[in-house]
Scaffold this motif. Structure first.
Motif, mmCIF file in Angstrom:
data_model
loop_
_atom_site.group_PDB
_atom_site.id
_atom_site.type_symbol
_atom_site.label_atom_id
_atom_site.label_comp_id
_atom_site.label_asym_id
_atom_site.label_seq_id
_atom_site.Cartn_x
_atom_site.Cartn_y
_atom_site.Cartn_z
ATOM 1 N N PHE A 9 -12.220 37.870 -67.455
ATOM 2 C CA PHE A 9 -12.134 36.579 -67.514
ATOM 3 C C PHE A 9 -11.431 36.049 -69.011
ATOM 4 O O PHE A 9 -11.362 35.322 -69.553
ATOM 5 C CB PHE A 9 -13.434 34.988 -66.493
ATOM 6 C CG PHE A 9 -13.104 34.062 -67.045
ATOM 7 C CD1 PHE A 9 -12.421 32.946 -66.875
ATOM 8 C CD2 PHE A 9 -13.620 33.663 -68.533
ATOM 9 C CE1 PHE A 9 -12.702 31.815 -67.648
ATOM 10 C CE2 PHE A 9 -14.426 31.960 -69.229
ATOM 11 C CZ PHE A 9 -13.302 31.666 -68.443
ATOM 12 N N LEU A 10 -12.619 36.426 -69.477
ATOM 13 C CA LEU A 10 -12.592 36.390 -71.353
ATOM 14 C C LEU A 10 -11.408 37.603 -71.532
ATOM 15 O O LEU A 10 -10.680 36.572 -72.285
ATOM 16 C CB LEU A 10 -13.512 38.038 -71.637
ATOM 17 C CG LEU A 10 -15.142 37.016 -71.697
ATOM 18 C CD1 LEU A 10 -15.949 38.135 -72.208
ATOM 19 C CD2 LEU A 10 -14.861 35.753 -72.309
ATOM 20 N N ARG B 11 -25.645 41.837 -60.145
ATOM 21 C CA ARG B 11 -25.117 41.724 -61.700
ATOM 22 C C ARG B 11 -23.736 41.904 -61.554
ATOM 23 O O ARG B 11 -22.766 41.903 -62.896
ATOM 24 C CB ARG B 11 -26.129 42.428 -62.162
ATOM 25 C CG ARG B 11 -27.167 41.551 -62.864
ATOM 26 C CD ARG B 11 -27.887 43.015 -63.115
ATOM 27 N NE ARG B 11 -28.365 44.056 -62.826
ATOM 28 C CZ ARG B 11 -29.146 45.323 -62.939
ATOM 29 N NH1 ARG B 11 -29.651 45.096 -64.571
ATOM 30 N NH2 ARG B 11 -29.146 46.135 -61.905
ATOM 31 N N THR B 12 -23.361 43.247 -60.294
ATOM 32 C CA THR B 12 -22.281 44.156 -60.926
ATOM 33 C C THR B 12 -21.278 43.272 -60.252
ATOM 34 O O THR B 12 -20.263 43.347 -62.014
ATOM 35 C CB THR B 12 -21.776 44.958 -59.899
ATOM 36 O OG1 THR B 12 -23.063 45.747 -59.640
ATOM 37 C CG2 THR B 12 -20.743 45.621 -60.022
ATOM 38 N N ILE B 13 -20.846 42.078 -59.859
ATOM 39 C CA ILE B 13 -19.744 40.833 -59.844
ATOM 40 C C ILE B 13 -19.822 39.976 -61.154
ATOM 41 O O ILE B 13 -18.237 39.775 -61.389
ATOM 42 C CB ILE B 13 -19.633 40.132 -58.530
ATOM 43 C CG1 ILE B 13 -19.775 41.633 -57.456
ATOM 44 C CG2 ILE B 13 -18.630 38.854 -58.708
ATOM 45 C CD1 ILE B 13 -18.025 41.661 -56.870
ATOM 46 N N ILE B 14 -20.299 39.940 -61.932
ATOM 47 C CA ILE B 14 -20.545 38.952 -62.423
ATOM 48 C C ILE B 14 -20.170 39.438 -63.988
ATOM 49 O O ILE B 14 -19.058 38.995 -64.753
ATOM 50 C CB ILE B 14 -21.849 38.343 -63.155
ATOM 51 C CG1 ILE B 14 -22.960 37.752 -62.286
ATOM 52 C CG2 ILE B 14 -22.292 37.779 -64.899
ATOM 53 C CD1 ILE B 14 -24.137 37.368 -62.522
ATOM 54 N N PRO C 14 -17.827 32.369 -56.916
ATOM 55 C CA PRO C 14 -18.575 33.868 -57.556
ATOM 56 C C PRO C 14 -19.707 34.247 -58.098
ATOM 57 O O PRO C 14 -20.270 34.934 -57.830
ATOM 58 C CB PRO C 14 -17.398 35.047 -57.494
ATOM 59 C CG PRO C 14 -16.224 33.719 -57.203
ATOM 60 C CD PRO C 14 -16.718 32.352 -57.477
ATOM 61 N N PHE C 15 -19.442 33.378 -59.783
ATOM 62 C CA PHE C 15 -20.713 33.490 -60.322
ATOM 63 C C PHE C 15 -21.446 33.126 -60.120
ATOM 64 O O PHE C 15 -22.901 33.149 -59.803
ATOM 65 C CB PHE C 15 -20.393 33.004 -61.554
ATOM 66 C CG PHE C 15 -19.176 33.334 -62.502
ATOM 67 C CD1 PHE C 15 -18.978 34.944 -63.649
ATOM 68 C CD2 PHE C 15 -17.862 33.779 -62.225
ATOM 69 C CE1 PHE C 15 -18.166 35.317 -63.594
ATOM 70 C CE2 PHE C 15 -16.785 34.015 -62.785
ATOM 71 C CZ PHE C 15 -16.590 35.483 -63.721
ATOM 72 N N ALA D 76 -30.478 39.081 -70.294
ATOM 73 C CA ALA D 76 -32.101 38.564 -70.466
ATOM 74 C C ALA D 76 -31.822 38.649 -68.224
ATOM 75 O O ALA D 76 -33.394 38.907 -68.148
ATOM 76 C CB ALA D 76 -32.517 36.985 -70.796
ATOM 77 N N TYR D 77 -30.756 38.487 -68.019
ATOM 78 C CA TYR D 77 -30.932 37.908 -66.367
ATOM 79 C C TYR D 77 -31.262 39.371 -65.752
ATOM 80 O O TYR D 77 -31.952 39.425 -65.245
ATOM 81 C CB TYR D 77 -29.968 37.671 -66.471
ATOM 82 C CG TYR D 77 -28.785 37.446 -64.703
ATOM 83 C CD1 TYR D 77 -30.072 36.328 -64.036
ATOM 84 C CD2 TYR D 77 -28.252 38.177 -64.599
ATOM 85 C CE1 TYR D 77 -29.697 36.601 -62.592
ATOM 86 C CE2 TYR D 77 -27.689 38.102 -63.217
ATOM 87 C CZ TYR D 77 -28.036 37.661 -61.847
ATOM 88 O OH TYR D 77 -28.156 37.775 -60.707
#
Length: 443
Positions: free
Chosen positions: A182-183, A172-175, A162-163, A233-234
């Motif tokens: 995950f963290l 960006r939202t799903i990331i 998914p990433f 940055a992304y």
């Protein structure tokens, strides 16, 4: 198991919103009264807190601890379900929607965003199945001692799909959703598998948060800092590519100040700084502003939304919030409203409205009651997570992400709901799967 309490997460969310809101070089504009929207937002928040507080630990039945055999069996089953979903996702992206082979991915994404069921029934199946790959990865990381390095590596590679897809698509939202979850699970795994000392951060006699000391070691702190810098940055790059695509240039301020866009009034000092900067500095300024705007504008959009809607008793009673599940029924020709039709009651589309905005669209003031039971549900998951049950630890990691971002976004909305479905299926599988099932091959 040490995990942050849901009420603390909620107040952290408010502090995050306030932190970014006070930095904004704009005045957010709105029409109508501010009293009613803010009052209903307070009622939603208060109802959530009361819901959490009303459920007592002693009222919850303790669960049987899953054996290692059961854990491994369930993880392998879910891995293969997720793998099938990932392979179907790739197939659909190449042969059905053709988005993975498009010359201009962003243009193709814009083309498909407004269309429902464009990937066909196979696309729906893929969307339902592939989140299991990510959920399996969380379970394996939490129980990493049960697996060989090769198996763990394979599960992680598939789980990170998914990433990869989101980055490829320029999202960006799903990331943010999956990365934060995950963290949370990673820290839970660290707490479980080590004697984890913590820093206690207190305000007088009130404990605000406990952070693992390992967070402040170079081996962890530097990679986390690098990931944050890379993601920032992304995000800046994504914003500027979109602005270039739309050809806004130096007209960006005029466009964003319009009522049908951000509806803001930029500070003159910020404008002067922008126009006297180099092209590279302009890109950074506008990119950082946009990133902060994503955190800050949700509460204002909720105010605008509640002032704009004609009804205070709701419109769709769950279909707006969980529209992705209703797509399945529409695929069989059941006459349910499409996403486009439901959006007709909302003047301002494609904006965040805090966690509570979609509930207000669906249920109006009745949503306050729904939120009360949502709070009780979150508390139940939290208690089971505190007891170390794998299925609830990973689920609470997901819920913790939803809560800590609730002052600015609703992560249950849209395609994120597929992950909610996967977590619920995991709970059911753990409930009914035998604890010591043995497979015997007969000759």
């Amino acid at each position: 198991m040490r995990v942050l309490k849901p009420i603390k997460l909620f107040f952290i969310s408010i502090l995050i919103w306030l932190f970014f809101y006070v930095q904004m070089p704009v005045e957010y504009l709105y029409s109508g009264s501010i009293f009613f929207p803010v009052f209903t937002l307070f009622l939603f928040s208060f109802s959530f807190i009361i819901g959490i507080s009303s459920l007592k630990v002693r009222s919850i039945n303790f669960l049987e601890v899953a054996s290692n055999k059961k854990l491994k069996q369930i993880i392998f089953i879910l891995f293969f379900i997720g793998l099938i979903g990932v392979l179907l996702k790739i197939y659909v992206g190449i042969f059905n929607t053709e988005i993975f082979t498009a010359e201009d991915i962003f243009e193709k994404r814009l083309e498909t965003m407004g269309k429902e069921l464009n990937s066909g029934f196979l696309g729906i199946i893929a969307s339902v199945l592939f989140p299991f790959a990510y959920v399996t990865m969380l379970m394996a990381i939490y129980n990493y001692k049960l697996f060989s390095k090769f198996i763990l590596f394979t599960i992680i590679i598939v789980g990170f799909y998914p990433f990869v897809e989101t980055i490829f698509m320029g999202g960006r939202t799903i990331i943010a959703l999956l990365g934060t979850t995950f963290l949370f699970v990673l820290f839970a795994s660290y707490n479980k598998n080590s004697n984890a000392p913590v820093y206690k951060i207190n305000m007088k006699t009130i404990n605000l948060v406990n952070l693992p000391k390992i967070l402040f070691k170079k081996i962890v702190f530097i990679p986390l800092l690098l990931i944050t810098i890379i993601f920032t940055a992304y995000s800046v790059d994504v914003v500027n590519k979109r602005l270039t695509r739309f050809g806004y240039g130096d007209r960006t301020f005029r466009v964003w100040e319009q009522k049908d866009y951000q509806w803001v009034k930029f500070d003159e000092d910020f404008k002067k700084e922008y126009f006297r900067s180099s092209e590279e500095e302009k890109a950074k300024l506008i990119g950082y502003y946009s990133l902060k705007h994503y955190f800050a504008h949700g509460v204002v959009e909720y105010v605008r939304l509640s002032n704009q809607l004609d009804k205070t008793t709701g419109y769709y009673y769950g279909q707006y919030q969980f529209n992705v599940f209703f797509k399945f029924f529409r695929a069989f020709g059941i006459p349910l409203k499409s996403n486009t039709e439901m959006q007709s009651v909302v003047e301002r589309k494609a904006v965040y409205k805090t966690f509570f905005g979609p509930f207000y669209i669906d249920f109006g003031l009745f949503g306050i009651i729904i939120i009360f039971f949502w709070g009780r549900f979150v508390k139940r998951v939290y208690i089971h997570a505190m007891n170390g049950h794998t299925q609830y630890v990973i689920f609470y990691g997901y819920l913790a992400t939803i809560i800590i971002t609730s002052a600015f976004i609703n992560f249950l909305l849209g395609s994120s709901s597929y992950y909610l479905f996967a977590f619920f299926m995991v709970l059911l599988l753990f409930k009914f799967w035998p604890n010591n099932l043995v497979f015997v091959m007969k000759k």
